[in-house]
Design an enzyme around this catalytic site. Structure first.
Site, PDB file in Angstrom:
ATOM      1  N   ASP A 191      33.149  16.402  27.098  1.00  0.00           N
ATOM      2  CA  ASP A 191      34.159  17.436  27.312  1.00  0.00           C
ATOM      3  C   ASP A 191      34.991  17.074  28.554  1.00  0.00           C
ATOM      4  OD1 ASP A 191      34.347  20.685  26.324  1.00  0.00           O
ATOM      5  OD2 ASP A 191      35.379  20.103  28.178  1.00  0.00           O
ATOM      6  N   HIS A 227      34.187  22.342  16.355  1.00  0.00           N
ATOM      7  CA  HIS A 227      33.462  21.491  17.291  1.00  0.00           C
ATOM      8  C   HIS A 227      32.232  22.229  17.787  1.00  0.00           C
ATOM      9  CE1 HIS A 227      36.479  23.807  19.513  1.00  0.00           C
ATOM     10  NE2 HIS A 227      35.593  23.872  20.515  1.00  0.00           N
ATOM     11  N   ASN A 274      32.143  28.084  19.118  1.00  0.00           N
ATOM     12  CA  ASN A 274      33.017  29.239  19.332  1.00  0.00           C
ATOM     13  C   ASN A 274      33.929  29.387  18.122  1.00  0.00           C
ATOM     14  OD1 ASN A 274      32.103  29.878  21.968  1.00  0.00           O
ATOM     15  ND2 ASN A 274      33.328  28.205  22.814  1.00  0.00           N
ATOM     16  N   HIS A 330      29.582  22.471  20.971  1.00  0.00           N
ATOM     17  CA  HIS A 330      29.305  22.087  22.355  1.00  0.00           C
ATOM     18  C   HIS A 330      27.801  21.812  22.482  1.00  0.00           C
ATOM     19  CE1 HIS A 330      33.115  23.836  24.175  1.00  0.00           C
ATOM     20  NE2 HIS A 330      33.081  24.485  23.029  1.00  0.00           N
ATOM     21  N   GLY A 388      36.517  32.871  22.286  1.00  0.00           N
ATOM     22  CA  GLY A 388      37.219  31.994  23.217  1.00  0.00           C
ATOM     23  C   GLY A 388      37.527  30.621  22.656  1.00  0.00           C
ATOM     24  N   GLN A 389      37.604  30.503  21.323  1.00  0.00           N
ATOM     25  CA  GLN A 389      37.939  29.188  20.761  1.00  0.00           C
ATOM     26  C   GLN A 389      39.341  28.796  21.178  1.00  0.00           C
ATOM     27  OE1 GLN A 389      37.628  28.803  16.450  1.00  0.00           O
ATOM     28  NE2 GLN A 389      38.091  26.612  16.520  1.00  0.00           N
TER      29      GLN A 389
END
Ligand code: AMP
Length: 116
Positions: free
Chosen positions: A32, A102, A89, A104, A95-96
């Site tokens: 990230d 994807h 998300n 995390h 909060g995408q």
């Protein structure tokens, strides 16, 4: 949108630089850009799927393989025993920010529960 308008498609296609941690024909995992933990890796399908809510039954294998890839990366990062968190998300309230599915993988520190 796939292609040039999607940053994660750009990474999957090798057009945008990323610190790649794992890659096969269908999946790519990379660090990230703004890590929230000592280990913070994003695992994505190379195929453009905007979000979990738009994944179909045809995507079940690739999503399962993303989870197994995360476990494998966690093992190689030596956070298997200490623990780690996998987060997907989906849409606004979660909060995408990037609309290319994807996951995390975060570890190397303690996380609060429930999340904020
Ligand atoms: P989310 O809020 O789940 O959509 O998370 C998107 C994540 O993508 C954030 O943690 C960002 O820091 C990360 N991100 C955005 N652009 C890039 C990039 N070019 N390379 C690596 N990570 C990125």
């Amino acid at each position: 949108m796939p292609g040039e308008t999607c940053v994660f498609c750009g990474i999957a296609e090798g057009k945008i630089k990323a610190k790649v941690r794992f890659e096969d024909g269908e999946i790519i995992a990379f660090e990230d850009l703004k890590p929230q933990a000592p280990v913070h890796v994003l695992i994505i399908p190379k195929k453009h799927i905007p979000s979990v809510s738009l994944a179909g039954s045809c995507d079940k294998d690739i999503i399962g393989r993303m989870v197994l890839a995360a476990a494998s990366i966690a093992r190689s990062e030596k956070i298997e025993d200490s623990g780690y968190r996998l987060v997907l998300n989906c849409n606004k309230d979660a909060g995408q920010e990037v609309f290319h599915l994807h996951m995390h993988l975060m570890g190397g520190r303690r996380f609060a529960w429930p999340p904020g």
